[in-house]
Design an enzyme around this catalytic site. Structure first.
Site: not given
Length: 446
Positions: A201, A208, A292
């Protein structure tokens, strides 16, 4: 503790890792391509080995040459930095076979979280919220159409390997899906050697937000708060900050607990980042895990007064996190200074640096491998520096960043500095009320 670490990277992150190694009394080995012979990380290291020509696959991505460099210099560990082979399971596995410690997670951990489809399944099993979508890889057009109908438009087609926005396609209606699916597969194959894609979706205009985690070899995992990476251009982060102006204490605890659960689900080791999408209703969804160190790790370091590279090395050597506590303070912002021309669609701007003067003062940090007369090559990522500021409040941090950007002088190439100056003065950015569409409407004034 390790006696000698080979840094399998270049530029500012290679230098950054070597600085921590020197403080810890660990010798370092630099590797470099022919075009990087004059880079500072080559001069700074105790030893340096040329591993090939400018082309990445013949140098920084060439596993046999990296292992040979480690063996000939008697390095007992390799730090991959970020990018290149940092999330390459084969590289981690080859290091283990050569009895060289890979400073990061094992190949199995990288595989479980590097493949986004497998990662999603792992997160569902761990109880971490995920974006609704296909239960696995989408293998044909019929399955793609059925999945999109069930999920509800708009949807986004994503490659199971890689990152950086490559191979992603947003689809708003059924008539677009066949072309988007074929294009996404083709781009994914070219960029990552893996054409596998899945459907999710498409969350319109989210934020973010990512959580920094650290794990040791003894089952302990902690998180170091969140970073807001919402200011992006074509899925490429440009400005990061911590704490996020969109996250309160209650949400921070929920996201932190979810990130710890995610890392614990695979018995993770080392530094990692759990990336989430945050919608306008404060719902968050797992997006991916980066196994990382991140480019934007300095903002967390400054806010929590911690050396994440040192913590990586300690974890890799078997040190325990039990009883360790890190207390946050103030607000930190990072601007990525790229050799790009914002007046012409951010096109790359390599070349010779005639002047390179970095800012200073209280609460200002610059991570860079550049200097006056250095030639920025066209062969690699365009980032030439990271500018990080820390202050008591977000408002003070923005003012400090604005001042520091004014003092950052680069002559000889175009950079993103003028663009970032304008962002710092933008009222929407200053308000903290923005999402990933922020730069879609932002107009850079020449």
């Amino acid at each position: 503790m390790f006696k000698k670490i080979l840094v399998a990277n270049r530029g500012e992150i290679a230098l950054r890792i070597m600085q921590t190694c020197r403080e810890m009394g660990i010798s370092t080995v630099a590797v470099y391509s022919t075009v990087d012979a004059e880079s500072i990380h080559v001069r700074y290291a105790d030893e340096a080995v040329c591993i090939g020509p400018a082309l990445s696959r013949e140098s920084y991505l060439n596993i046999p040459r990296l292992i040979a460099a480690a063996e000939v210099t008697n390095a007992d560990a390799i730090h991959p930095g970020y990018g290149f082979l940092a999330e390459n399971a084969e590289f981690a596995d080859v290091c283990a076979s050569a009895n060289i410690k890979f400073i990061g997670p094992t190949a199995e951990m990288i595989n479980r979280m590097g493949d986004k489809n497998t990662a999603k399944s792992t997160m569902i099993a761990a109880g971490v919220p995920v974006v609704p979508g296909s239960p696995g890889l989408v293998t044909d057009l019929k399955e793609a159409v059925e999945t999109a109908k069930k999920t509800g438009y708009p949807v986004i087609i994503k490659p199971t390997a890689g990152g950086g926005g490559k191979g992603m396609r947003v689809v708003h209606e059924e008539s677009q899906i066949e072309k988007a699916l074929n294009t996404a597969r083709s781009e994914a194959e070219q960029a990552f050697g893996n054409s596998g894609v899945y459907i999710e979706k498409f969350l319109e205009n989210p934020r973010h937000v990512e959580i920094q985690i650290m794990s040791d070899q003894h089952g302990n995992t902690i998180h170091l708060g969140e970073r807001d990476c919402t200011v992006q251009r074509r899925h490429q982060k440009l400005i990061e900050e911590t704490p996020s102006p969109a996250v309160n204490d209650a949400l921070r605890k929920k996201m932190g607990d979810a990130a710890v659960a995610a890392a614990s689900a695979i018995n993770y080791e080392g530094a990692g980042t759990i990336e989430f999408l945050l919608d306008r209703h404060q719902n968050f969804y797992f997006m991916e895990m980066n196994t990382r160190i991140q480019v934007e790790h300095p903002v967390t370091e400054e806010r929590y007064d911690v050396d994440i590279v040192k913590e990586q090395i300690l974890a890799a050597s078997g040190e325990s996190l039990e009883g360790r506590q890190f207390t946050p303070r103030g607000h930190s912002i990072e601007c990525r200074i790229n050799a790009e021309d914002p007046e012409h669609m951010f096109r790359p701007s390599p070349g010779k640096l005639q002047v390179f003067h970095t800012p200073g003062g209280h609460g200002v940090r610059v991570d860079s491998h550049c200097y006056a007369s250095y030639v920025v090559p066209s062969n690699y990522d365009s980032m030439i520096a990271k500018l990080i500021v820390t202050a008591h409040t977000r408002e003070e941090a923005i003012a400090r960043m604005s001042r520091a950007l004014d003092e950052f002088i680069v002559v000889g190439i175009k950079t993103t500095i003028p663009f970032q100056k304008q962002v710092m003065h933008d009222t929407v950015f200053q308000s903290g009320e923005f999402d990933t569409s922020f730069l879609d409407t932002f107009r850079f004034e020449k």
